[in-house]
Design a protein around this motif. Structure first.
Motif, mmCIF file in Angstrom:
data_model
loop_
_atom_site.group_PDB
_atom_site.id
_atom_site.type_symbol
_atom_site.label_atom_id
_atom_site.label_comp_id
_atom_site.label_asym_id
_atom_site.label_seq_id
_atom_site.Cartn_x
_atom_site.Cartn_y
_atom_site.Cartn_z
ATOM 1 N N HIS A 27 11.338 -4.833 37.986
ATOM 2 C CA HIS A 27 12.511 -5.515 38.533
ATOM 3 C C HIS A 27 12.255 -5.758 40.013
ATOM 4 O O HIS A 27 11.585 -4.966 40.663
ATOM 5 N N GLY A 30 14.593 -3.441 45.998
ATOM 6 C CA GLY A 30 15.737 -3.488 46.899
ATOM 7 C C GLY A 30 16.993 -3.893 46.144
ATOM 8 O O GLY A 30 17.216 -3.501 45.017
ATOM 9 N N GLU A 31 17.773 -4.702 46.767
ATOM 10 C CA GLU A 31 19.039 -5.141 46.163
ATOM 11 C C GLU A 31 18.938 -6.571 45.635
ATOM 12 O O GLU A 31 19.947 -7.263 45.506
ATOM 13 N N ILE A 32 17.725 -7.037 45.325
ATOM 14 C CA ILE A 32 17.527 -8.410 44.869
ATOM 15 C C ILE A 32 17.856 -8.500 43.379
ATOM 16 O O ILE A 32 17.200 -7.869 42.560
ATOM 17 N N PRO A 33 18.891 -9.262 43.001
ATOM 18 C CA PRO A 33 19.207 -9.419 41.581
ATOM 19 C C PRO A 33 18.101 -10.200 40.868
ATOM 20 O O PRO A 33 17.450 -11.066 41.468
ATOM 21 N N SER A 60 13.839 -13.924 39.885
ATOM 22 C CA SER A 60 14.794 -13.143 40.662
ATOM 23 C C SER A 60 15.412 -14.039 41.731
ATOM 24 O O SER A 60 14.966 -15.168 41.938
ATOM 25 N N LEU A 88 22.995 -3.380 34.707
ATOM 26 C CA LEU A 88 22.875 -2.350 35.735
ATOM 27 C C LEU A 88 22.242 -1.098 35.144
ATOM 28 O O LEU A 88 22.734 -0.559 34.154
ATOM 29 N N THR A 90 19.831 2.631 36.361
ATOM 30 C CA THR A 90 19.306 3.476 37.424
ATOM 31 C C THR A 90 17.990 4.054 36.930
ATOM 32 O O THR A 90 17.693 4.006 35.735
#
Length: 121
Positions: A27, A30-33, A60, A88, A90
């Motif tokens: 994936h 960082g916070e990159i969708p 992405s 989502l 983790t």
């Protein structure tokens, strides 16, 4: 070797939650969708990792960036928090980061090969 790319949050969940625990998962960092990418192998080659990382970056929100960090883990490190929205997840344990250039030409070439599968609805 099959490499699957999720097209939306629901497909991302499906790919991640149904893949073998020893397969590799990627994936954008960082916070990159972006898409979840699963490599159907427990020992992918360095070339496969690099090419799958380019696909991960390309699919992405970092597609227009010069360089995109891509997290690489095993599927077994992934967890879906209870009640979390689709897509989502983790992870726990160590992750490798591969930084690549999102390359539309390479992504198209890889997508057109038989071993790359962009998960369909």
């Amino acid at each position: 070797m099959l490499v699957e790319v999720g097209k939306n949050s629901r497909q991302n969940d499906h790919l991640t939650l149904t893949a073998r625990k020893d397969y590799y998962w990627m994936h954008a960092g960082g916070e990159i969708p972006g898409s979840h990418v699963v490599i159907h192998s427990n020992h992918p080659s360095e070339q496969t990792l690099q090419e799958a990382a380019v696909l991960t970056a390309y699919y992405s929100k970092g597609r227009q960036m010069n360089r995109v960090p891509v997290d690489v883990l095993t599927v077994g490190q992934m967890r879906k928090p209870k009640g979390a929205k689709a897509g989502l997840v983790t992870f726990s344990g160590p992750a490798r980061t591969i930084t690549v250039v999102p390359d539309a030409t390479l992504a198209a070439e890889l997508r057109d090969q038989e071993d790359i599968h962009h998960d369909a609805d």
